[in-house]
Design a protein around this motif. Structure first.
Motif, PDB file in Angstrom:
ATOM      1  N   ALA A  22       0.833  -1.201   0.000  1.00 44.28           N
ATOM      2  CA  ALA A  22       0.000   0.000   0.000  1.00 44.28           C
ATOM      3  C   ALA A  22       0.870   1.253   0.000  1.00 44.28           C
ATOM      4  CB  ALA A  22      -0.925  -0.008   1.216  1.00 44.28           C
ATOM      5  N   GLU A  23       2.052   1.163   0.633  1.00 43.13           N
ATOM      6  CA  GLU A  23       2.970   2.299   0.648  1.00 43.13           C
ATOM      7  C   GLU A  23       3.468   2.594  -0.772  1.00 43.13           C
ATOM      8  OE1 GLU A  23       7.216   3.699   2.683  1.00 43.13           O
ATOM      9  OE2 GLU A  23       6.408   1.678   3.026  1.00 43.13           O
ATOM     10  N   ASP A  24       3.742   1.515  -1.545  1.00 46.42           N
ATOM     11  CA  ASP A  24       4.180   1.696  -2.930  1.00 46.42           C
ATOM     12  C   ASP A  24       3.093   2.383  -3.749  1.00 46.42           C
ATOM     13  OD1 ASP A  24       6.569   0.380  -2.368  1.00 46.42           O
ATOM     14  OD2 ASP A  24       5.709  -1.591  -2.852  1.00 46.42           O
ATOM     15  N   VAL A  25       1.856   1.967  -3.525  1.00 42.22           N
ATOM     16  CA  VAL A  25       0.725   2.579  -4.229  1.00 42.22           C
ATOM     17  C   VAL A  25       0.626   4.055  -3.868  1.00 42.22           C
ATOM     18  CG1 VAL A  25      -1.791   2.596  -4.480  1.00 42.22           C
ATOM     19  CG2 VAL A  25      -0.568   0.412  -4.404  1.00 42.22           C
ATOM     20  N   ALA A  26       0.795   4.367  -2.579  1.00 41.43           N
ATOM     21  CA  ALA A  26       0.703   5.759  -2.120  1.00 41.43           C
ATOM     22  C   ALA A  26       1.755   6.630  -2.788  1.00 41.43           C
ATOM     23  CB  ALA A  26       0.851   5.802  -0.600  1.00 41.43           C
ATOM     24  N   ILE A  27       3.012   6.121  -2.872  1.00 41.74           N
ATOM     25  CA  ILE A  27       4.092   6.893  -3.497  1.00 41.74           C
ATOM     26  C   ILE A  27       3.801   7.109  -4.978  1.00 41.74           C
ATOM     27  CG2 ILE A  27       6.532   6.825  -4.143  1.00 41.74           C
ATOM     28  CD1 ILE A  27       7.014   5.271  -1.514  1.00 41.74           C
ATOM     29  N   ALA A  28       3.359   6.044  -5.654  1.00 42.08           N
ATOM     30  CA  ALA A  28       3.065   6.151  -7.087  1.00 42.08           C
ATOM     31  C   ALA A  28       1.922   7.108  -7.364  1.00 42.08           C
ATOM     32  CB  ALA A  28       2.745   4.765  -7.653  1.00 42.08           C
ATOM     33  N   VAL A  36      -4.744   5.870   0.824  1.00 37.68           N
ATOM     34  CA  VAL A  36      -4.900   4.601   0.103  1.00 37.68           C
ATOM     35  C   VAL A  36      -5.760   3.646   0.913  1.00 37.68           C
ATOM     36  CG1 VAL A  36      -3.710   2.558  -0.784  1.00 37.68           C
ATOM     37  CG2 VAL A  36      -2.747   4.835  -1.176  1.00 37.68           C
ATOM     38  N   SER A  37      -5.511   3.564   2.225  1.00 35.58           N
ATOM     39  CA  SER A  37      -6.288   2.677   3.096  1.00 35.58           C
ATOM     40  C   SER A  37      -7.754   3.080   3.112  1.00 35.58           C
ATOM     41  CB  SER A  37      -5.722   2.707   4.520  1.00 35.58           C
ATOM     42  OG  SER A  37      -4.397   2.211   4.538  1.00 35.58           O
ATOM     43  N   ARG A  38      -7.998   4.410   3.173  1.00 40.83           N
ATOM     44  CA  ARG A  38      -9.394   4.882   3.159  1.00 40.83           C
ATOM     45  C   ARG A  38     -10.070   4.512   1.852  1.00 40.83           C
ATOM     46  NH1 ARG A  38      -7.452   9.738   4.986  1.00 40.83           N
ATOM     47  NH2 ARG A  38      -8.091  10.789   3.051  1.00 40.83           N
ATOM     48  N   TYR A  39      -9.343   4.659   0.750  1.00 43.82           N
ATOM     49  CA  TYR A  39      -9.895   4.342  -0.570  1.00 43.82           C
ATOM     50  C   TYR A  39     -10.242   2.859  -0.674  1.00 43.82           C
ATOM     51  CZ  TYR A  39     -10.217   3.435  -5.564  1.00 43.82           C
ATOM     52  OH  TYR A  39     -10.647   3.018  -6.795  1.00 43.82           O
ATOM     53  N   LEU A  40      -9.339   2.001  -0.196  1.00 51.77           N
ATOM     54  CA  LEU A  40      -9.577   0.561  -0.265  1.00 51.77           C
ATOM     55  C   LEU A  40     -10.772   0.149   0.581  1.00 51.77           C
ATOM     56  CD1 LEU A  40      -5.894  -0.750  -0.077  1.00 51.77           C
ATOM     57  CD2 LEU A  40      -7.384  -0.679  -2.097  1.00 51.77           C
ATOM     58  N   ALA A  41     -10.950   0.819   1.725  1.00 54.29           N
ATOM     59  CA  ALA A  41     -12.077   0.491   2.597  1.00 54.29           C
ATOM     60  C   ALA A  41     -13.381   1.039   2.049  1.00 54.29           C
ATOM     61  CB  ALA A  41     -11.825   1.051   4.000  1.00 54.29           C
ATOM     62  N   LYS A  42     -13.309   2.268   1.488  1.00 58.20           N
ATOM     63  CA  LYS A  42     -14.521   2.904   0.973  1.00 58.20           C
ATOM     64  C   LYS A  42     -14.107   3.915  -0.103  1.00 58.20           C
ATOM     65  CE  LYS A  42     -18.768   5.243   2.444  1.00 58.20           C
ATOM     66  NZ  LYS A  42     -19.492   5.892   3.558  1.00 58.20           N
ATOM     67  N   PRO A  43     -14.187   3.543  -1.381  1.00 55.27           N
ATOM     68  CA  PRO A  43     -13.717   4.427  -2.466  1.00 55.27           C
ATOM     69  C   PRO A  43     -14.325   5.819  -2.434  1.00 55.27           C
ATOM     70  CG  PRO A  43     -14.125   2.236  -3.314  1.00 55.27           C
ATOM     71  CD  PRO A  43     -14.624   2.233  -1.898  1.00 55.27           C
ATOM     72  N   SER A  44     -15.577   5.932  -2.009  1.00 56.26           N
ATOM     73  CA  SER A  44     -16.244   7.239  -2.002  1.00 56.26           C
ATOM     74  C   SER A  44     -15.710   8.179  -0.928  1.00 56.26           C
ATOM     75  CB  SER A  44     -17.755   7.053  -1.818  1.00 56.26           C
ATOM     76  OG  SER A  44     -18.036   6.423  -0.576  1.00 56.26           O
ATOM     77  N   SER A  45     -14.842   7.670  -0.036  1.00 56.39           N
ATOM     78  CA  SER A  45     -14.332   8.507   1.058  1.00 56.39           C
ATOM     79  C   SER A  45     -13.196   9.428   0.607  1.00 56.39           C
ATOM     80  CB  SER A  45     -13.841   7.625   2.213  1.00 56.39           C
ATOM     81  OG  SER A  45     -12.720   6.850   1.807  1.00 56.39           O
ATOM     82  N   VAL A  46     -12.697   9.233  -0.622  1.00 55.70           N
ATOM     83  CA  VAL A  46     -11.660  10.130  -1.145  1.00 55.70           C
ATOM     84  C   VAL A  46     -12.204  10.845  -2.377  1.00 55.70           C
ATOM     85  CG1 VAL A  46      -9.854   8.589  -0.297  1.00 55.70           C
ATOM     86  CG2 VAL A  46     -10.589   8.440  -2.678  1.00 55.70           C
ATOM     87  N   SER A  47     -11.542  11.935  -2.765  1.00 51.46           N
ATOM     88  CA  SER A  47     -12.011  12.706  -3.914  1.00 51.46           C
ATOM     89  C   SER A  47     -11.873  11.883  -5.197  1.00 51.46           C
ATOM     90  CB  SER A  47     -11.209  13.996  -4.052  1.00 51.46           C
ATOM     91  OG  SER A  47      -9.859  13.703  -4.415  1.00 51.46           O
ATOM     92  N   GLU A  48     -12.657  12.264  -6.200  1.00 55.58           N
ATOM     93  CA  GLU A  48     -12.622  11.536  -7.472  1.00 55.58           C
ATOM     94  C   GLU A  48     -11.227  11.598  -8.090  1.00 55.58           C
ATOM     95  OE1 GLU A  48     -14.872  11.496 -11.843  1.00 55.58           O
ATOM     96  OE2 GLU A  48     -15.510  12.895 -10.269  1.00 55.58           O
ATOM     97  N   LYS A  49     -10.580  12.753  -7.988  1.00 57.69           N
ATOM     98  CA  LYS A  49      -9.238  12.932  -8.565  1.00 57.69           C
ATOM     99  C   LYS A  49      -8.239  11.973  -7.909  1.00 57.69           C
ATOM    100  CE  LYS A  49      -5.621  16.392  -9.318  1.00 57.69           C
ATOM    101  NZ  LYS A  49      -5.208  17.811  -9.105  1.00 57.69           N
ATOM    102  N   ARG A  50      -8.266  11.910  -6.573  1.00 53.16           N
ATOM    103  CA  ARG A  50      -7.345  11.019  -5.873  1.00 53.16           C
ATOM    104  C   ARG A  50      -7.692   9.554  -6.140  1.00 53.16           C
ATOM    105  NH1 ARG A  50      -6.165  13.696   0.104  1.00 53.16           N
ATOM    106  NH2 ARG A  50      -4.837  15.385  -0.665  1.00 53.16           N
TER     107      ARG A  50
END
Length: 351
Positions: A22-28, A36-50
């Protein structure tokens, strides 16, 4: 001197046997690991761009989220359970496939169990699935062990039953009215002029669908002045060999029935096979109707007149219901679907 962090690709090259993290994903993606963790748990919890950046990073790196970590973060196991009476009936397979396909779109895995038409076995299977941490349960029919709902309520687990529509019961359901569908099927045979009937309904004990189908048939006949004697109703399992024997028993009664109402397509096919073996012409001498409209019903010869059950739609709607419950979205607890009469070659007017 500040230690330089090597580029992501070089870091991965240094540990080729390790999977991306997940750290690699965050850096990329240029975001924090927490995002990244919030997105994996609930995609709608982060902005569409992110979300787009994170998705792109996941795909390019081939990152596979750790199921246990996701479950811990989201309070969900991302698994669902379904308990069907049998795995032998193709009509259940169609519904389960639609159910699973819908769940897969949301990243869920399906656990399937069979009760063999036993409420005790269904209870045992449900306990196993709940112990494994399923997020919801799909059941079949309206007859279940009372303790089952006590366990479900205690766990506050979303659930529903399918293949039966009984709005008077205090349980969520998505299905069709088996009684009314069978009544329509029987009315069709009456419209063809039949007055001598036989029925092979399946086993009615602990099976509300079979009871309702038989009830719809018998009550419709009674309303039209036809009382079906007990020896004209032969219960058997959903089995070709047993239904063939049941047909032979019916054809030994006097007068012979000219119309036979079967509890499902498997029974109807067995009855048709036995008629062909006995030299009884279908539909010239006897009309046969089934229930479900399995794929084979339209391919046998003569093709089978039957009631078409909305199995795929039931599976899709059941998945939508459970997913909505888990997301705390509003959703109706009762949904009635329609079974449709499909007229083919096994029925004809009385000569």
């Amino acid at each position: 001197m500040t230690k330089e962090i090597p580029p992501l690709r070089k870091r991965l090259q240094k540990r080729p046997i390790d999977a991306p993290t997940a750290e690699d994903v965050a850096i990329a993606a240029g975001v924090s690991t927490a995002t990244v963790s919030r997105y994996l748990a609930k995609p709608s919890s982060v902005s569409e761009k992110r979300g787009i950046l994170i998705r792109s990073a996941i795909e390019s790196l081939g990152y596979i989220p750790h199921g246990a970590a996701q479950a811990l973060a989201s309070q969900h196991s991302k698994t669902m359970g379904v308990i069907v009476p049998t795995l032998d009936n193709a009509i259940f397979a169609e519904g389960i496939q639609a159910f699973q396909r819908r769940l897969q779109e949301k990243g869920y895995t399906l656990f399937i169990a069979s009760s063999d038409y036993s409420v005790d076995e269904e209870l045992a299977q449900a306990e196993r699935l709940i112990t494994r941490g399923v997020d919801g349960l799909m059941l079949v029919g309206a007859e279940h062990h009372p303790q089952l709902f006590e366990i479900i309520d205690k766990k506050k687990l979303p659930y529903l039953y399918t293949w039966s529509y009984k709005p008077s019961l205090d349980h969520p359901c998505i299905g069709f009215d088996n009684y009314r569908a069978s009544a329509r099927l029987t009315e069709f045979l009456l419209e063809l002029g039949h007055t001598e009937f036989g029925a092979i309904p399946g086993i009615t004990q602990l099976n509300d669908r079979t009871k309702d189908r038989l009830g719809g048939c018998l009550d419709t006949l009674r309303t039209n002045g036809i009382e079906l004697d007990a020896h004209r109703v032969i219960e058997c399992r959903y089995d070709l060999a047993e239904s063939r024997q049941a047909l032979r028993q019916l054809m030994a009664t006097t007068p012979r029935p000219t119309a036979i109402v079967c509890g499902n397509d498997i029974i109807a096919m067995g009855a048709l096979l036995e008629c062909q073996s006995m030299g009884v012409k279908v539909p010239e001498e006897v009309s046969i109707v089934g229930f479900d409209d399995v794929a084979m019903a339209s391919h046998i010869h003569p093709s089978l007149t039957t009631m078409q059950v909305p199995s795929k739609m039931m599976g899709e709607k059941a998945a939508d219901f459970l997913l909505a419950k888990l997301s705390h979205e509003p959703v109706a607890d009762k949904l009635e679907l329609e079974a449709k009469l499909v007229v083919r070659e096994t029925t004809a007017a009385v000569k």
